[in-house]
Design a protein around this motif. Structure first.
Motif, PDB file in Angstrom:
ATOM      1  N   VAL A 168     -54.439  42.420  70.751  1.00  0.00           N
ATOM      2  CA  VAL A 168     -54.615  42.304  69.297  1.00  0.00           C
ATOM      3  C   VAL A 168     -53.651  43.228  68.568  1.00  0.00           C
ATOM      4  O   VAL A 168     -53.004  42.841  67.587  1.00  0.00           O
ATOM      5  CB  VAL A 168     -56.076  42.621  68.922  1.00  0.00           C
ATOM      6  CG1 VAL A 168     -56.223  42.715  67.406  1.00  0.00           C
ATOM      7  CG2 VAL A 168     -57.009  41.566  69.483  1.00  0.00           C
ATOM      8  N   ILE A 169     -53.559  44.480  69.039  1.00  0.00           N
ATOM      9  CA  ILE A 169     -52.660  45.447  68.397  1.00  0.00           C
ATOM     10  C   ILE A 169     -51.223  44.971  68.513  1.00  0.00           C
ATOM     11  O   ILE A 169     -50.446  45.022  67.542  1.00  0.00           O
ATOM     12  CB  ILE A 169     -52.819  46.841  69.050  1.00  0.00           C
ATOM     13  CG1 ILE A 169     -54.240  47.375  68.834  1.00  0.00           C
ATOM     14  CG2 ILE A 169     -51.791  47.810  68.499  1.00  0.00           C
ATOM     15  CD1 ILE A 169     -54.595  47.633  67.398  1.00  0.00           C
ATOM     16  N   LYS A 170     -50.840  44.496  69.710  1.00  0.00           N
ATOM     17  CA  LYS A 170     -49.476  44.014  69.899  1.00  0.00           C
ATOM     18  C   LYS A 170     -49.176  42.852  68.967  1.00  0.00           C
ATOM     19  O   LYS A 170     -48.120  42.797  68.333  1.00  0.00           O
ATOM     20  CB  LYS A 170     -49.272  43.594  71.362  1.00  0.00           C
ATOM     21  CG  LYS A 170     -47.869  43.106  71.652  1.00  0.00           C
ATOM     22  CD  LYS A 170     -47.748  42.581  73.075  1.00  0.00           C
ATOM     23  CE  LYS A 170     -48.437  41.247  73.229  1.00  0.00           C
ATOM     24  NZ  LYS A 170     -48.199  40.621  74.537  1.00  0.00           N
ATOM     25  N   GLY A 171     -50.121  41.919  68.886  1.00  0.00           N
ATOM     26  CA  GLY A 171     -49.909  40.770  68.012  1.00  0.00           C
ATOM     27  C   GLY A 171     -49.805  41.166  66.556  1.00  0.00           C
ATOM     28  O   GLY A 171     -48.960  40.647  65.814  1.00  0.00           O
ATOM     29  N   ALA A 172     -50.664  42.112  66.139  1.00  0.00           N
ATOM     30  CA  ALA A 172     -50.655  42.523  64.727  1.00  0.00           C
ATOM     31  C   ALA A 172     -49.354  43.242  64.381  1.00  0.00           C
ATOM     32  O   ALA A 172     -48.728  42.964  63.346  1.00  0.00           O
ATOM     33  CB  ALA A 172     -51.853  43.426  64.449  1.00  0.00           C
ATOM     34  N   ILE A 173     -48.933  44.164  65.253  1.00  0.00           N
ATOM     35  CA  ILE A 173     -47.695  44.893  64.971  1.00  0.00           C
ATOM     36  C   ILE A 173     -46.498  43.964  65.040  1.00  0.00           C
ATOM     37  O   ILE A 173     -45.581  44.030  64.202  1.00  0.00           O
ATOM     38  CB  ILE A 173     -47.535  46.068  65.958  1.00  0.00           C
ATOM     39  CG1 ILE A 173     -48.659  47.092  65.752  1.00  0.00           C
ATOM     40  CG2 ILE A 173     -46.175  46.750  65.768  1.00  0.00           C
ATOM     41  CD1 ILE A 173     -48.608  48.242  66.718  1.00  0.00           C
ATOM     42  N   ALA A 175     -46.459  40.777  64.436  1.00  0.00           N
ATOM     43  CA  ALA A 175     -46.444  39.931  63.241  1.00  0.00           C
ATOM     44  C   ALA A 175     -45.905  40.697  62.039  1.00  0.00           C
ATOM     45  O   ALA A 175     -45.121  40.171  61.236  1.00  0.00           O
ATOM     46  CB  ALA A 175     -47.854  39.418  62.953  1.00  0.00           C
ATOM     47  N   ARG A 176     -46.317  41.959  61.917  1.00  0.00           N
ATOM     48  CA  ARG A 176     -45.828  42.780  60.806  1.00  0.00           C
ATOM     49  C   ARG A 176     -44.321  42.995  60.896  1.00  0.00           C
ATOM     50  O   ARG A 176     -43.604  42.941  59.886  1.00  0.00           O
ATOM     51  CB  ARG A 176     -46.536  44.132  60.807  1.00  0.00           C
ATOM     52  CG  ARG A 176     -47.985  44.064  60.370  1.00  0.00           C
ATOM     53  CD  ARG A 176     -48.095  43.782  58.891  1.00  0.00           C
ATOM     54  NE  ARG A 176     -49.465  43.840  58.432  1.00  0.00           N
ATOM     55  CZ  ARG A 176     -49.829  43.631  57.187  1.00  0.00           C
ATOM     56  NH1 ARG A 176     -48.907  43.310  56.280  1.00  0.00           N
ATOM     57  NH2 ARG A 176     -51.092  43.691  56.829  1.00  0.00           N
ATOM     58  N   TRP A 311     -52.099  50.838  71.869  1.00  0.00           N
ATOM     59  CA  TRP A 311     -53.546  50.964  71.718  1.00  0.00           C
ATOM     60  C   TRP A 311     -54.133  51.850  72.802  1.00  0.00           C
ATOM     61  O   TRP A 311     -54.987  52.697  72.516  1.00  0.00           O
ATOM     62  CB  TRP A 311     -54.204  49.589  71.759  1.00  0.00           C
ATOM     63  CG  TRP A 311     -55.680  49.679  72.007  1.00  0.00           C
ATOM     64  CD1 TRP A 311     -56.380  49.235  73.069  1.00  0.00           C
ATOM     65  CD2 TRP A 311     -56.648  50.288  71.138  1.00  0.00           C
ATOM     66  NE1 TRP A 311     -57.707  49.514  72.942  1.00  0.00           N
ATOM     67  CE2 TRP A 311     -57.914  50.171  71.771  1.00  0.00           C
ATOM     68  CE3 TRP A 311     -56.566  50.926  69.907  1.00  0.00           C
ATOM     69  CZ2 TRP A 311     -59.075  50.667  71.195  1.00  0.00           C
ATOM     70  CZ3 TRP A 311     -57.739  51.420  69.329  1.00  0.00           C
ATOM     71  CH2 TRP A 311     -58.962  51.281  69.972  1.00  0.00           C
TER      72      TRP A 311
END
Length: 427
Positions: A168-173, A175-176, A311
Protein backbone atom coordinates in the motif's frame (compact mmCIF):
# COMPACT_ATOMS: atom_id res chain seq x y z
CA UNK A 1 -29.80 -7.13 0.88
CA UNK A 2 -26.88 -9.46 1.26
CA UNK A 3 -26.45 -10.69 4.84
CA UNK A 4 -23.05 -10.56 6.46
CA UNK A 5 -21.68 -13.94 7.54
CA UNK A 6 -21.88 -14.57 11.26
CA UNK A 7 -18.52 -14.28 12.97
CA UNK A 8 -17.77 -17.37 15.00
CA UNK A 9 -15.42 -15.69 17.41
CA UNK A 10 -13.72 -17.60 20.16
CA UNK A 11 -15.81 -17.51 23.33
CA UNK A 12 -14.19 -15.28 25.92
CA UNK A 13 -13.53 -17.07 29.23
CA UNK A 14 -15.46 -15.81 32.24
CA UNK A 15 -13.47 -13.42 34.47
CA UNK A 16 -12.28 -14.81 37.80
CA UNK A 17 -14.47 -12.36 39.75
CA UNK A 18 -17.56 -13.60 37.93
CA UNK A 19 -16.65 -17.22 38.64
CA UNK A 20 -16.18 -16.45 42.35
CA UNK A 21 -19.53 -14.64 42.65
CA UNK A 22 -21.29 -17.42 40.78
CA UNK A 23 -19.88 -19.95 43.26
CA UNK A 24 -20.91 -17.75 46.19
CA UNK A 25 -24.50 -17.35 44.91
CA UNK A 26 -24.86 -21.04 44.08
CA UNK A 27 -23.23 -22.07 47.35
CA UNK A 28 -25.64 -19.86 49.31
CA UNK A 29 -28.60 -21.45 47.51
CA UNK A 30 -27.29 -24.94 48.28
CA UNK A 31 -26.74 -23.92 51.91
CA UNK A 32 -30.35 -22.70 52.17
CA UNK A 33 -31.59 -25.99 50.72
CA UNK A 34 -29.51 -27.95 53.24
CA UNK A 35 -30.73 -25.71 56.07
CA UNK A 36 -34.33 -26.27 55.01
CA UNK A 37 -34.06 -30.06 55.11
CA UNK A 38 -32.09 -30.01 58.38
CA UNK A 39 -34.59 -27.69 60.12
CA UNK A 40 -37.50 -29.72 58.80
CA UNK A 41 -35.98 -32.89 60.30
CA UNK A 42 -35.15 -31.22 63.62
CA UNK A 43 -38.72 -29.96 64.08
CA UNK A 44 -39.90 -33.57 64.38
CA UNK A 45 -36.88 -34.71 66.42
CA UNK A 46 -37.06 -31.88 68.99
CA UNK A 47 -40.71 -30.83 69.51
CA UNK A 48 -39.75 -28.57 72.40
CA UNK A 49 -37.65 -26.45 70.00
CA UNK A 50 -40.20 -26.55 67.22
CA UNK A 51 -40.93 -22.76 67.28
CA UNK A 52 -37.25 -21.90 66.77
CA UNK A 53 -36.75 -24.46 64.03
CA UNK A 54 -40.00 -23.29 62.47
CA UNK A 55 -38.51 -19.84 61.98
CA UNK A 56 -35.31 -21.40 60.59
CA UNK A 57 -37.31 -23.52 58.16
CA UNK A 58 -39.41 -20.56 57.07
CA UNK A 59 -36.27 -18.50 56.45
CA UNK A 60 -34.56 -21.32 54.52
CA UNK A 61 -37.68 -22.15 52.52
CA UNK A 62 -38.30 -18.57 51.44
CA UNK A 63 -34.58 -18.05 50.76
CA UNK A 64 -34.61 -21.12 48.49
CA UNK A 65 -37.60 -19.77 46.60
CA UNK A 66 -36.02 -16.31 46.24
CA UNK A 67 -32.68 -17.74 45.21
CA UNK A 68 -34.23 -20.10 42.66
CA UNK A 69 -36.41 -17.32 41.24
CA UNK A 70 -33.44 -14.98 40.80
CA UNK A 71 -31.29 -17.82 39.38
CA UNK A 72 -34.03 -18.41 36.81
CA UNK A 73 -34.27 -14.69 36.00
CA UNK A 74 -30.51 -14.23 35.63
CA UNK A 75 -30.07 -17.40 33.59
CA UNK A 76 -33.02 -16.56 31.36
CA UNK A 77 -31.23 -13.39 30.22
CA UNK A 78 -28.48 -15.36 28.48
CA UNK A 79 -29.70 -18.93 27.90
CA UNK A 80 -32.55 -21.38 28.41
CA UNK A 81 -32.56 -22.53 32.08
CA UNK A 82 -31.50 -26.19 32.22
CA UNK A 83 -31.60 -26.18 28.42
CA UNK A 84 -35.41 -26.16 28.40
CA UNK A 85 -36.79 -23.79 25.70
CA UNK A 86 -39.19 -21.99 28.04
CA UNK A 87 -40.90 -19.00 26.36
CA UNK A 88 -39.28 -15.59 26.98
CA UNK A 89 -35.95 -17.04 28.05
CA UNK A 90 -32.53 -16.66 26.33
CA UNK A 91 -33.55 -13.02 25.94
CA UNK A 92 -30.18 -11.63 24.83
CA UNK A 93 -29.46 -14.21 22.08
CA UNK A 94 -33.01 -14.02 20.74
CA UNK A 95 -32.96 -10.22 20.57
CA UNK A 96 -29.36 -9.48 19.59
CA UNK A 97 -30.35 -7.62 16.43
CA UNK A 98 -32.72 -5.37 18.37
CA UNK A 99 -30.02 -4.87 21.01
CA UNK A 100 -27.53 -3.81 18.33
CA UNK A 101 -30.02 -1.38 16.78
CA UNK A 102 -30.97 0.05 20.17
CA UNK A 103 -27.33 0.48 21.19
CA UNK A 104 -26.52 2.17 17.90
CA UNK A 105 -29.53 4.48 18.23
CA UNK A 106 -28.49 5.31 21.80
CA UNK A 107 -25.01 6.29 20.63
CA UNK A 108 -26.40 8.36 17.78
CA UNK A 109 -28.96 10.28 19.83
CA UNK A 110 -26.86 10.82 22.97
CA UNK A 111 -23.21 10.99 21.91
CA UNK A 112 -22.76 11.57 18.17
CA UNK A 113 -24.69 14.83 17.98
CA UNK A 114 -22.38 17.66 16.78
CA UNK A 115 -23.82 20.15 19.28
CA UNK A 116 -23.28 17.80 22.24
CA UNK A 117 -19.76 16.97 21.13
CA UNK A 118 -18.90 20.65 20.62
CA UNK A 119 -20.07 21.52 24.15
CA UNK A 120 -18.09 18.68 25.66
CA UNK A 121 -15.00 19.47 23.62
CA UNK A 122 -15.03 23.08 24.88
CA UNK A 123 -14.37 21.74 28.37
CA UNK A 124 -11.33 19.77 27.22
CA UNK A 125 -7.91 21.41 27.04
CA UNK A 126 -6.35 19.00 24.56
CA UNK A 127 -3.22 21.13 24.11
CA UNK A 128 -2.56 21.19 27.87
CA UNK A 129 -3.02 17.42 28.10
CA UNK A 130 -0.60 16.89 25.20
CA UNK A 131 1.87 19.30 26.80
CA UNK A 132 1.79 17.49 30.14
CA UNK A 133 2.23 14.13 28.43
CA UNK A 134 5.14 15.30 26.27
CA UNK A 135 7.01 17.06 29.06
CA UNK A 136 7.46 13.76 30.92
CA UNK A 137 4.77 13.75 33.62
CA UNK A 138 5.48 12.07 36.97
CA UNK A 139 4.60 8.45 37.46
CA UNK A 140 0.92 7.98 38.08
CA UNK A 141 -1.99 8.60 35.79
CA UNK A 142 0.19 10.12 33.08
CA UNK A 143 2.76 7.35 33.27
CA UNK A 144 0.10 4.66 33.18
CA UNK A 145 -1.55 6.38 30.25
CA UNK A 146 1.74 6.47 28.37
CA UNK A 147 2.42 2.80 29.03
CA UNK A 148 -1.13 1.82 28.06
CA UNK A 149 -1.05 3.91 24.90
CA UNK A 150 2.35 2.47 24.02
CA UNK A 151 1.09 -1.09 24.38
CA UNK A 152 -1.95 -0.26 22.27
CA UNK A 153 0.18 1.29 19.52
CA UNK A 154 2.65 -1.61 19.59
CA UNK A 155 -0.17 -4.15 19.32
CA UNK A 156 -1.72 -2.27 16.41
CA UNK A 157 1.63 -2.08 14.58
CA UNK A 158 2.34 -5.78 15.15
CA UNK A 159 -1.10 -6.76 13.85
CA UNK A 160 -0.63 -4.90 10.55
CA UNK A 161 0.42 -7.15 7.67
CA UNK A 162 3.92 -5.89 6.68
CA UNK A 163 3.70 -7.21 3.12
CA UNK A 164 0.27 -5.79 2.44
CA UNK A 165 1.00 -2.48 4.17
CA UNK A 166 4.33 -2.23 2.35
CA UNK A 167 2.50 -2.70 -0.94
CA UNK A 168 0.00 0.00 0.00
CA UNK A 169 2.78 2.43 0.94
CA UNK A 170 4.70 1.62 -2.24
CA UNK A 171 1.61 2.13 -4.36
CA UNK A 172 0.70 5.39 -2.65
CA UNK A 173 4.20 6.86 -2.93
CA UNK A 174 4.58 5.63 -6.50
CA UNK A 175 1.26 7.21 -7.46
CA UNK A 176 2.29 10.49 -5.85
CA UNK A 177 5.63 10.47 -7.65
CA UNK A 178 3.93 9.79 -10.97
CA UNK A 179 1.42 12.59 -10.39
CA UNK A 180 4.13 15.12 -9.56
CA UNK A 181 5.60 17.08 -12.49
CA UNK A 182 9.30 16.59 -11.89
CA UNK A 183 10.68 19.00 -14.52
CA UNK A 184 8.87 22.19 -13.40
CA UNK A 185 9.58 21.38 -9.77
CA UNK A 186 13.28 20.84 -10.48
CA UNK A 187 13.36 24.06 -12.51
CA UNK A 188 11.74 26.07 -9.70
CA UNK A 189 14.12 24.65 -7.09
CA UNK A 190 17.15 25.36 -9.27
CA UNK A 191 15.92 28.89 -10.05
CA UNK A 192 15.41 29.63 -6.34
CA UNK A 193 18.87 28.31 -5.55
CA UNK A 194 20.46 30.43 -8.25
CA UNK A 195 18.64 33.58 -7.13
CA UNK A 196 20.11 33.18 -3.66
CA UNK A 197 23.54 32.14 -4.93
CA UNK A 198 23.32 28.68 -3.39
CA UNK A 199 24.51 27.13 -6.65
CA UNK A 200 27.93 28.74 -6.38
CA UNK A 201 29.33 26.30 -3.78
CA UNK A 202 28.11 23.45 -5.98
CA UNK A 203 29.97 24.85 -8.99
CA UNK A 204 33.08 25.37 -6.82
CA UNK A 205 32.85 21.77 -5.65
CA UNK A 206 32.43 20.50 -9.21
CA UNK A 207 35.48 22.48 -10.37
CA UNK A 208 37.63 21.22 -7.49
CA UNK A 209 36.49 17.68 -8.24
CA UNK A 210 37.48 18.20 -11.89
CA UNK A 211 40.92 19.54 -10.84
CA UNK A 212 41.48 16.55 -8.55
CA UNK A 213 40.38 14.14 -11.27
CA UNK A 214 42.80 15.84 -13.70
CA UNK A 215 45.66 15.46 -11.23
CA UNK A 216 44.88 11.81 -10.58
CA UNK A 217 44.75 10.98 -14.30
CA UNK A 218 47.81 12.84 -15.63
CA UNK A 219 49.38 9.59 -16.72
CA UNK A 220 46.31 8.65 -18.73
CA UNK A 221 46.27 12.06 -20.46
CA UNK A 222 49.96 11.83 -21.32
CA UNK A 223 49.39 8.37 -22.78
CA UNK A 224 46.46 9.60 -24.87
CA UNK A 225 48.53 12.51 -26.25
CA UNK A 226 51.43 10.19 -26.99
CA UNK A 227 49.16 7.65 -28.76
CA UNK A 228 47.68 10.35 -30.99
CA UNK A 229 50.96 12.14 -31.73
CA UNK A 230 52.99 11.29 -34.83
CA UNK A 231 56.24 9.37 -34.71
CA UNK A 232 58.24 12.56 -35.34
CA UNK A 233 56.66 14.27 -32.29
CA UNK A 234 57.39 11.24 -30.13
CA UNK A 235 60.97 11.05 -31.46
CA UNK A 236 61.63 14.72 -30.70
CA UNK A 237 59.84 14.54 -27.31
CA UNK A 238 57.32 17.21 -28.28
CA UNK A 239 54.45 14.91 -27.29
CA UNK A 240 55.56 15.25 -23.66
CA UNK A 241 55.69 19.02 -24.02
CA UNK A 242 52.19 19.11 -25.55
CA UNK A 243 50.83 16.91 -22.74
CA UNK A 244 52.41 19.14 -20.07
CA UNK A 245 51.05 22.29 -21.70
CA UNK A 246 47.59 20.71 -21.96
CA UNK A 247 47.56 19.56 -18.34
CA UNK A 248 48.95 22.86 -17.02
CA UNK A 249 46.46 24.84 -19.09
CA UNK A 250 43.47 22.86 -17.86
CA UNK A 251 44.66 23.01 -14.27
CA UNK A 252 45.18 26.78 -14.50
CA UNK A 253 41.75 27.26 -16.10
CA UNK A 254 40.02 25.28 -13.38
CA UNK A 255 41.90 27.17 -10.66
CA UNK A 256 40.97 30.54 -12.14
CA UNK A 257 37.31 29.52 -12.42
CA UNK A 258 37.29 28.56 -8.72
CA UNK A 259 38.98 31.81 -7.62
CA UNK A 260 37.11 34.15 -9.96
CA UNK A 261 33.34 33.78 -10.08
CA UNK A 262 33.24 36.35 -12.88
CA UNK A 263 35.47 34.22 -15.12
CA UNK A 264 34.07 34.17 -18.70
CA UNK A 265 33.95 30.38 -18.89
CA UNK A 266 32.21 30.18 -15.54
CA UNK A 267 29.72 32.82 -16.62
CA UNK A 268 28.96 30.79 -19.75
CA UNK A 269 28.38 27.77 -17.51
CA UNK A 270 25.88 29.81 -15.48
CA UNK A 271 24.19 30.90 -18.70
CA UNK A 272 23.79 27.22 -19.55
CA UNK A 273 22.21 26.68 -16.12
CA UNK A 274 19.80 29.54 -16.82
CA UNK A 275 18.77 27.90 -20.08
CA UNK A 276 18.32 24.60 -18.27
CA UNK A 277 16.06 26.29 -15.68
CA UNK A 278 13.91 27.79 -18.45
CA UNK A 279 13.76 24.53 -20.39
CA UNK A 280 12.75 22.56 -17.30
CA UNK A 281 9.82 24.88 -16.70
CA UNK A 282 8.68 25.72 -20.22
CA UNK A 283 10.11 23.32 -22.84
CA UNK A 284 7.70 20.40 -23.56
CA UNK A 285 10.49 18.26 -25.01
CA UNK A 286 12.60 18.71 -21.86
CA UNK A 287 9.58 17.86 -19.71
CA UNK A 288 8.99 14.66 -21.63
CA UNK A 289 12.62 13.61 -21.25
CA UNK A 290 12.57 14.28 -17.50
CA UNK A 291 9.27 12.42 -17.09
CA UNK A 292 10.66 9.46 -19.03
CA UNK A 293 13.71 9.35 -16.73
CA UNK A 294 11.43 9.63 -13.70
CA UNK A 295 9.28 6.71 -14.90
CA UNK A 296 12.37 4.59 -15.49
CA UNK A 297 13.59 5.35 -11.98
CA UNK A 298 10.23 4.49 -10.40
CA UNK A 299 9.97 1.24 -12.36
CA UNK A 300 13.53 0.24 -11.46
CA UNK A 301 13.51 -2.89 -9.24
CA UNK A 302 15.92 -1.27 -6.81
CA UNK A 303 13.59 1.71 -6.38
CA UNK A 304 10.58 -0.60 -5.97
CA UNK A 305 12.43 -2.57 -3.31
CA UNK A 306 13.36 0.64 -1.51
CA UNK A 307 9.76 1.86 -1.57
CA UNK A 308 8.54 -1.46 -0.17
CA UNK A 309 11.09 -1.24 2.62
CA UNK A 310 9.98 2.25 3.68
CA UNK A 311 7.01 0.95 5.66
CA UNK A 312 8.98 -1.82 7.34
CA UNK A 313 11.71 0.64 8.36
CA UNK A 314 9.13 3.10 9.70
CA UNK A 315 7.22 0.29 11.42
CA UNK A 316 10.38 -1.01 13.10
CA UNK A 317 11.24 2.46 14.37
CA UNK A 318 7.72 3.06 15.69
CA UNK A 319 7.72 -0.35 17.36
CA UNK A 320 11.00 0.45 19.15
CA UNK A 321 9.47 3.67 20.47
CA UNK A 322 6.18 2.03 21.42
CA UNK A 323 7.79 -0.91 23.21
CA UNK A 324 10.13 1.30 25.23
CA UNK A 325 8.62 4.80 25.44
CA UNK A 326 10.86 5.82 28.33
CA UNK A 327 14.00 5.06 26.31
CA UNK A 328 12.60 6.96 23.34
CA UNK A 329 11.78 9.94 25.55
CA UNK A 330 15.33 9.89 26.90
CA UNK A 331 16.94 10.31 23.46
CA UNK A 332 16.94 13.02 20.84
CA UNK A 333 13.35 12.26 19.93
CA UNK A 334 12.37 12.73 23.56
CA UNK A 335 14.17 16.06 23.65
CA UNK A 336 12.28 17.23 20.56
CA UNK A 337 8.97 16.06 22.03
CA UNK A 338 9.67 17.77 25.35
CA UNK A 339 10.48 21.02 23.55
CA UNK A 340 7.20 20.68 21.67
CA UNK A 341 5.38 20.16 24.97
CA UNK A 342 7.04 23.22 26.49
CA UNK A 343 6.06 25.28 23.44
CA UNK A 344 2.45 24.20 23.82
CA UNK A 345 2.59 25.10 27.51
CA UNK A 346 4.17 28.52 26.98
CA UNK A 347 2.29 29.62 23.83
CA UNK A 348 -1.40 30.20 24.65
CA UNK A 349 -2.21 31.25 21.08
CA UNK A 350 -0.84 27.98 19.70
CA UNK A 351 -2.71 25.99 22.36
CA UNK A 352 -5.98 27.74 21.44
CA UNK A 353 -5.46 26.93 17.77
CA UNK A 354 -4.80 23.26 18.56
CA UNK A 355 -7.88 23.04 20.79
CA UNK A 356 -10.02 24.74 18.14
CA UNK A 357 -8.68 22.45 15.42
CA UNK A 358 -9.27 19.34 17.57
CA UNK A 359 -12.81 20.45 18.42
CA UNK A 360 -13.66 21.13 14.79
CA UNK A 361 -12.07 17.86 13.68
CA UNK A 362 -14.04 15.77 16.20
CA UNK A 363 -17.30 17.58 15.42
CA UNK A 364 -16.60 17.12 11.71
CA UNK A 365 -16.01 13.40 12.19
CA UNK A 366 -19.28 13.08 14.11
CA UNK A 367 -21.13 15.01 11.39
CA UNK A 368 -19.60 13.18 8.45
CA UNK A 369 -19.21 9.71 9.88
CA UNK A 370 -21.75 9.52 12.72
CA UNK A 371 -24.18 7.43 10.67
CA UNK A 372 -21.32 5.19 9.58
CA UNK A 373 -20.19 4.67 13.19
CA UNK A 374 -23.75 3.84 14.23
CA UNK A 375 -24.10 1.43 11.31
CA UNK A 376 -20.77 -0.17 12.22
CA UNK A 377 -21.94 -0.78 15.80
CA UNK A 378 -25.26 -2.21 14.66
CA UNK A 379 -23.72 -4.45 12.00
CA UNK A 380 -20.98 -5.62 14.36
CA UNK A 381 -23.51 -6.71 16.99
CA UNK A 382 -25.67 -8.30 14.30
CA UNK A 383 -22.64 -10.18 13.01
CA UNK A 384 -21.84 -11.74 16.38
CA UNK A 385 -23.16 -15.25 16.92
CA UNK A 386 -25.52 -15.71 19.84
CA UNK A 387 -22.93 -17.44 22.04
CA UNK A 388 -20.46 -14.60 21.55
CA UNK A 389 -22.85 -11.78 22.45
CA UNK A 390 -24.18 -13.73 25.45
CA UNK A 391 -20.67 -14.45 26.73
CA UNK A 392 -19.49 -10.86 26.28
CA UNK A 393 -22.48 -9.29 28.00
CA UNK A 394 -22.42 -11.84 30.81
CA UNK A 395 -18.72 -11.25 31.37
CA UNK A 396 -19.38 -7.53 31.68
CA UNK A 397 -22.46 -7.54 33.96
CA UNK A 398 -22.55 -11.11 35.25
CA UNK A 399 -20.84 -10.30 38.56
CA UNK A 400 -23.53 -7.76 39.44
CA UNK A 401 -26.22 -10.23 38.41
CA UNK A 402 -24.77 -12.80 40.80
CA UNK A 403 -25.11 -10.20 43.57
CA UNK A 404 -28.79 -10.06 42.63
CA UNK A 405 -29.00 -13.81 43.24
CA UNK A 406 -27.35 -13.40 46.66
CA UNK A 407 -29.63 -10.52 47.58
CA UNK A 408 -32.69 -12.40 46.35
CA UNK A 409 -31.78 -15.37 48.53
CA UNK A 410 -31.27 -13.26 51.65
CA UNK A 411 -34.23 -10.95 51.06
CA UNK A 412 -36.45 -13.97 50.32
CA UNK A 413 -35.38 -15.50 53.62
CA UNK A 414 -36.21 -12.32 55.55
CA UNK A 415 -39.60 -12.11 53.86
CA UNK A 416 -40.19 -15.74 54.85
CA UNK A 417 -39.40 -14.87 58.47
CA UNK A 418 -41.87 -11.99 58.40
CA UNK A 419 -44.61 -14.10 56.84
CA UNK A 420 -44.03 -16.90 59.37
CA UNK A 421 -44.16 -14.44 62.27
CA UNK A 422 -47.38 -12.87 60.99
CA UNK A 423 -48.88 -16.33 60.49
CA UNK A 424 -48.07 -17.26 64.12
CA UNK A 425 -49.48 -13.99 65.38
CA UNK A 426 -52.76 -14.52 63.53
CA UNK A 427 -53.10 -18.18 64.46
Amino acid sequence: MKHQPIKRAAIEPAPAALKRMRLVATGLLVAMAALFFISRALIGAYPQDAPFWGFVRAFAEAAMVGGLADWFAVTALFRHPLGIPIPHTAIVPNNKERIGDTLALFLRTNFLIPGVIARRMRRLDVAAAISRWLTDPPEGAGGRFRQGASRLVAQALEDLDPARMGGVIKGAIGARLREAQAAPLAGQLLAAAMREGRHQPLIDGALRWAAQTLAENEGLIRQMVSDRAGSILRWTGLDETVANKLIDGLDKLLGEMVDNRAHPVRLRAEESLDRLVWNLQHDPAMRERVEAVKEELIANPAMQSWLEGLWEAARAGLLRIARDPEAAMAGQLGQVLRQLGETLRDEPALARRINRFTRRAVVGIATDYGDGIVRLVSETVRGWDTRTISARLENQVGRDLQYIRVNGTLVGGLVGLIIHAVDLALA
